[in-house]
Every structure is written in structure tokens, then in C-alpha cells.
Design an enzyme around this catalytic site. Structure first.
Site, PDB file in Angstrom:
ATOM      1  N   GLU A  71      14.811 -48.881 -17.425  1.00  0.00           N
ATOM      2  CA  GLU A  71      15.896 -49.777 -17.819  1.00  0.00           C
ATOM      3  C   GLU A  71      15.701 -51.148 -17.173  1.00  0.00           C
ATOM      4  OE1 GLU A  71      19.341 -47.397 -16.831  1.00  0.00           O
ATOM      5  OE2 GLU A  71      18.630 -45.756 -18.095  1.00  0.00           O
ATOM      6  N   GLU A  78      26.213 -50.521 -18.626  1.00  0.00           N
ATOM      7  CA  GLU A  78      25.028 -50.344 -19.480  1.00  0.00           C
ATOM      8  C   GLU A  78      24.792 -51.629 -20.265  1.00  0.00           C
ATOM      9  OE1 GLU A  78      23.251 -47.492 -19.595  1.00  0.00           O
ATOM     10  OE2 GLU A  78      24.598 -45.974 -18.751  1.00  0.00           O
ATOM     11  N   ASN A  82      20.349 -40.508 -10.984  1.00  0.00           N
ATOM     12  CA  ASN A  82      21.775 -40.562 -11.313  1.00  0.00           C
ATOM     13  C   ASN A  82      22.366 -39.178 -11.608  1.00  0.00           C
ATOM     14  OD1 ASN A  82      23.789 -42.512 -11.202  1.00  0.00           O
ATOM     15  ND2 ASN A  82      23.974 -42.593 -13.441  1.00  0.00           N
TER      16      ASN A  82
HETATM   17  O1  0X9 Z   1      23.331 -40.848 -17.936  1.00  0.00           O
HETATM   18  C1  0X9 Z   1      23.356 -41.749 -17.083  1.00  0.00           C
HETATM   19  O2  0X9 Z   1      22.934 -41.587 -15.946  1.00  0.00           O
HETATM   20  C2  0X9 Z   1      23.927 -43.115 -17.461  1.00  0.00           C
HETATM   21  N1  0X9 Z   1      23.433 -43.538 -18.747  1.00  0.00           N
HETATM   22  S1  0X9 Z   1      21.849 -43.935 -18.936  1.00  0.00           S
HETATM   23  O3  0X9 Z   1      21.614 -44.102 -20.348  1.00  0.00           O
HETATM   24  N2  0X9 Z   1      21.574 -45.317 -18.242  1.00  0.00           N
HETATM   25  O4  0X9 Z   1      21.041 -42.920 -18.350  1.00  0.00           O
HETATM   26  C3  0X9 Z   1      25.443 -43.026 -17.507  1.00  0.00           C
HETATM   27  C4  0X9 Z   1      26.057 -42.576 -16.229  1.00  0.00           C
HETATM   28  C5  0X9 Z   1      27.556 -42.578 -16.258  1.00  0.00           C
HETATM   29  N3  0X9 Z   1      28.125 -42.003 -15.078  1.00  0.00           N
HETATM   30  C6  0X9 Z   1      28.209 -40.682 -14.831  1.00  0.00           C
HETATM   31  N4  0X9 Z   1      27.966 -39.793 -15.750  1.00  0.00           N
HETATM   32  N5  0X9 Z   1      28.612 -40.317 -13.644  1.00  0.00           N
HETATM   33 ZN    ZN Z   2      20.437 -45.506 -16.636  1.00  0.00          ZN
END
Ligand code: 0X9
Ligand code: ZN
Length: 496
Positions: A234, A433, A304
Site C-alpha cells: 500500500e 484507506e 494488522n
Molecule cells: O484489513 C485490513 O487490515 C484493513 N484493510 S486493508 O485493505 N488495508 O488491508 C482494514 C482494517 C480495519 N480495522 C480493523 N479491522 N481492525
Molecule cells: Zn492495509
């Protein structure tokens, strides 16, 4: 049906022959799926994980298929020209939405972006030998879809560089070392304003730097903590964090957003993954860290999903070899997420806002991320500020953000936003995002127009933090939710 045919080469010999690399299965092993009843198609897709494992574990799998054939005792492999397709499915009503959500849970392709609701697309990258199956499935579900790219292009377009600093372009995608030079240069040149603090070391040994920008030597201001780049591919996220740093420093004389507010910025949380994603077009879509999983020859944890709040409760995988959302062997197994946690905890008394920069889709989401069923107490505040920020970006000519709880978009536990809010008690916490079109390949030439618009959003964030937590409000007994308070009780039933 749908699994590898008996005539396919075995995995083991191929692994040996390719020096440890696992092979792709030969293509053309899937029978045509025209007019198959819906349930049978779902069944087929579910049975495909064997092939899927092979695909995901093979270096360059996203680039093109490699055909493996047996020539006597030898394995022969060659690249094929058929590449992956980007399929965009847009639900037009609640029934479509149901089908799209179900489809996004399957494992036979890579989900780029999930759908938030009606008219918001699900974007998936489909390998050539699964394309017909996915399209048949979409047809049988009567879903509206487009094949946005037949052969998904992985090489971002590059622009002639406009340099503002040695080897660093503020409107560009920079290397880890270019970013380091830029940060150190700023700290040297503006030592009254900028300090750089090593906050940890990545798995491969790169220093994780935290940039502090503050006009107040006493350090009593409420603070904003912004991080970026936990997801390697990203690229627009670290670009934004660095542009934010640049603007705050260069505009410091006049910038209201620096009067009475301190900023902590960690512009590149996952430098190993980032450098890997820059290393070749085949690696461009790498998402995770680069840590090696124990006994296995599999790499990376989704940072994440690795935070220690409701870790593993939803939207994560426990398979280190087969998923973009592997949560890791334990919470904070990754030095990168541990470093961010330490920053949050070290400055927890002052951090009033945490923003984690990601891409893509123009969402500005707040806790909870681990569940779509509940909202935290006081979620209205989070929602209100998200909308203010979105309006500020729109006023500057940018695109609006969809403001919602992360879990209502899709539930995924172990995110940094939930940890900041639920475990550390930071009162405002978001995942932002950035950008909507171009998936992860947001063109470098457009950074100069979008980054300044997003900056207006950060001004709105700062204005709120100042208003709510600024110096004048301290000592007057104003009852605000401060860091250290437990944000993890009195959940409100989700109102959708
Ligand atoms: O899935 C993710 O980690 C995030 N989107 S991404 O497309 N950049 O991968 C969103 C994370 C939102 N927050 C949580 N789910 N805690
Ligand atoms: Zn992400």
C-alpha cells in the site's frame, strides 16, 4: 472435480527439482463450468484449496502461471503468458451483497478490496485457471461484474523525478534508504522542531524510525500519532505520512495544526515488506511482514492482525503458508507491531488520536474492527470526526471517505486501530484507506494532486484534538475521555 488431475506432477519431486520452490500445478485441469448449478460451483471452489496452496506458496505466483511437464525423469517448467485477471463485482441490492460477501470469503483468489455495501465493489485478483469458475459463479448468482484487467499489470507507472531532497521525492514512491535520508535530513536542518527516535528494528534489521514534530519543548501538548506502511504493497500510505511530515515541518511557522499539538509519525512500519514489494513486479503485491515461520519455509505475518486486542477472534488465518491474513504465532510476534505498540504505550497519556494509513478504497473506519455486531460506547464521536475529516478533504477537491466502523465493513481482529482504542485507551482511533481507483498501483504522477487534499483532512483532525484536549481545557476539570480510560466496556449494540 476441480482438484488436481491424476496426471499432474507430484509436489515433492518438483520441489526438489526447483531447488525448494514449489511448482504451480499445470493449467487446464479444471473442466469447463458452463451452466453448472450454483451449489456445485460453490462446492468446486471450496475443494480447490490444494491448488490454491501451491499457487500462493510459489514465488511469483501472481505474475503468470508456470507449466510443469514431465520429460522422462525430468521436470520441465516454463512460464505461460496467461496472467491474472482483476474482477470487480458490484452488488446492486442486498441479495447481491449477500452473494458478494460469501464469495469474498472463498480462498481461491486474492481479495484486493471488500465491498462495504450496495454499489461498493468487491475487487478480486483471479488466477487464469480459476477465472472461468469465478465468472460462472458470478453469472449463476446474477452478479454485476467487470473484468477490469485481463492481465493485471503489476508495474506501476513511474514519472520523471521532482527532487526536493537528496534522492527523495515528496510526491513519489521512495526507497527505505531515501526515506531514512529524508527524515534524518529534516531532523538535522530543523532540530528545534523535528526529532527522530529509533522505535525498534524490523525482522530483517531495518531501523523503525519515529519522527516527532513539536513546537513545545515542555512536551505537554496533546499528541497525534500517525503510522503507515504496515501493509507492504500500500505504497500511497507511507507517501502520505512523509508528505504530512514535510508539510508540518515546512509550514511550521504558520501551521495552526502545530500550535498546541504534537505529532508522532512512523512513516514506514514494515520496511522489509515494502522493500520486498519494490524488488520485482512479481513481488509487487506483497502485503505482510517478512518474518520466517518456525519450521516452515513460509514468510510473513499480516501486521494488522497481529495486535493483542481480541487477537484471532475474527477475519484472520492461522495458516502461515496460505493466507494474506495470517495473524502470527502470537500477538505482537512481529517486531514491527511491537514497536508501534511501544510508541502507543510510551506516549499514551498524551496521544488523543491515532491514525493508521492504508490503501485503498476511501474508507475512514473506527473501532470496533473485530466485530460488526457492536459499536463502542461513544462511537458517535468517532463517526462525527470521521465525517468532518471527509468534508474537509472534499472541500479541498478530494473524494469523500466512507465513514463507518471497521467491523461493519468486514470484521477482522488484531488491528492496530482496535488496540489503540480498546487496550491503550486512545480516545480517537482510525484506519484511513487512501485512494479509490488504481488498486495498489496508484500512479506516482497523481500523488501531487491527492496528497495535499488529504492534508486538509489532517488539519481537521488536529483542530478537533486541539479543541477537545488543548492546553486551555486542561486544569478546568473538563471531563474528557483520556488515555488510560478503558474504552472496552459498555459496548453499544450496532445500529445499522
Ligand atoms: O484489513 C485490513 O487490515 C484493513 N484493510 S486493508 O485493505 N488495508 O488491508 C482494514 C482494517 C480495519 N480495522 C480493523 N479491522 N481492525
Ligand atoms: Zn492495509
Amino acid at each position: 472435480m476441480g482438484g488436481p488431475s491424476k496426471s499432474e506432477p507430484m509436489t515433492r519431486p518438483a520441489e526438489l527439482a526447483l531447488g525448494g520452490e514449489k511448482p504451480y500445478p499445470a493449467s487446464g485441469t479444471t473442466a469447463p463450468n458452463y451452466m453448472k448449478p450454483r451449489n456445485e460451483l460453490w462446492g468446486q471452489i471450496k475443494n480447490l484449496s490444494w491448488t490454491n496452496n501451491l499457487l500462493r506458496n510459489t514465488k511469483g505466483w501472481r505474475d503468470c502461471l508456470i507449466e510443469i511437464t514431465l520429460d522422462g525423469a525430468n521436470l520441465v517448467y516454463r512460464e505461460k503468458k496467461s496472467c491474472f485477471a482483476l474482477v470487480v463485482l458490484t452488488p446492486k441490492n442486498e441479495k447481491d451483497l449477500d452473494a458478494v460477501v460469501k464469495l469474498s470469503q472463498l480462498e481461491d483468489f486474492e481479495v484486493f478490496k471488500r465491498s462495504y455495501g450496495v454499489n461498493d465493489s468487491l475487487d478480486v485478483l483471479v488466477p487464469p485457471h480459476r477465472r472461468q469458475l469465478v465468472l460462472d459463479l458470478a453469472d449463476s448468482l446474477q452478479l454485476n461484474y467487470t473484468v477490469k484487467a485481463e492481465n493485471y499489470k503489476l508495474i506501476p507507472d513511474r514519472q520523471p523525478r521532482r527532487r526536493v531532497f537528496n534522492g527523495f521525492n515528496v510526491f513519489g514512491y521512495n526507497s527505505y534508504s531515501g526515506i531514512q535520508d529524508f527524515i534524518q535530513g529534516l531532523a538535522k536542518k530543523h532540530s528545534h522542531l523535528v526529532t527522530v527516535e529509533p522505535a525498534g528494528t524490523s525482522y530483517q534489521g531495518r531501523v523503525l524510525n519515529l519522527v516527532k514534530i513539536s513546537k513545545s519543548p515542555q512536551g505537554n501538548n496533546p499528541a497525534i500519532f500517525v503510522d503507515a506502511g504496515i501493509h507492504a504493497r500500500e505504497w500511497v500510505a507511507p507517501a502520505m505520512a512523509l508528505y504530512l511530515t514535510h508539510r508540518l515541518v515546512l509550514g511550521a511557522d504558520k501551521a495552526e495544526e502545530l500550535n498546541g499539538v504534537d505529532w508522532y509519525i512512523m512513516p514506514l512500519v514494515n520496511p522489509d515488506g515494502y522493500e520486498f514489494s519494490r524488488s520485482s513486479p512479481a513481488n509487487r503485491l506483497w502485503r505482510k511482514t517478512r518474518s520466517r515461520s518456525g519450521l516452515l519455509n513460509c514468510y510473513g505475518v499480516d501486521g494488522n492482525r497481529n495486535y493483542g486486542f481480541k487477537w484471532g477472534a475474527s477475519g484472520t488465518s492461522s495458516d502461515p503458508c496460505n493466507a494474506e491474513t495470517y495473524a502470527g504465532p502470537r500477538p505482537f510476534s512481529e517486531p514491527e507491531t511491537a514497536a508501534v505498540k511501544n510508541v502507543m504505550e510510551k506516549y499514551s497519556r498524551r496521544i488523543k488520536l491515532y491514525v493508521s494509513l492504508h490503501a485503498y478504497g476511501q474508507y475512514l473506519v473506527y473501532p470496533w474492527g473485530y466485530t460488526g455486531e457492536f459499536l463502542p460506547q461513544g462511537w458517535e464521536r468517532l463517526d462525527r470526526l470521521a465525517r468532518k475529516v471527509s468534508s474537509a478533504v472534499v472541500r479541498a477537491g478530494g473524494e469523500p471517505f466512507k465513514a463507518t466502523s471497521a467491523g461493519r465493513w468486514y470484521a477482522a481482529a488484531g488491528g492496530s486501530d482496535d488496540y489503540a482504542f480498546g487496550a491503550v485507551g486512545i480516545p480517537y482511533s482510525y484506519t484511513m484507506e487512501l485512494t479509490r481507483n488504481y488498486e495498489f498501483n496508484f500512479p506516482e504522477r497523481l500523488l501531487a494532486s491527492v496528497l495535499p487534499r488529504y492534508y486538509e483532512g489532517f488539519k481537521a483532525f488536529a483542530a478537533q484534538i486541539k479543541k477537545e484536549f488543548g492546553a486551555k481545557r486542561y486544569g478546568k476539570g473538563v471531563d474528557v475521555l483520556g488515555a488510560g480510560d478503558d474504552n472496552n466496556f459498555n459496548d453499544t449494540k450496532q445500529v445499522i
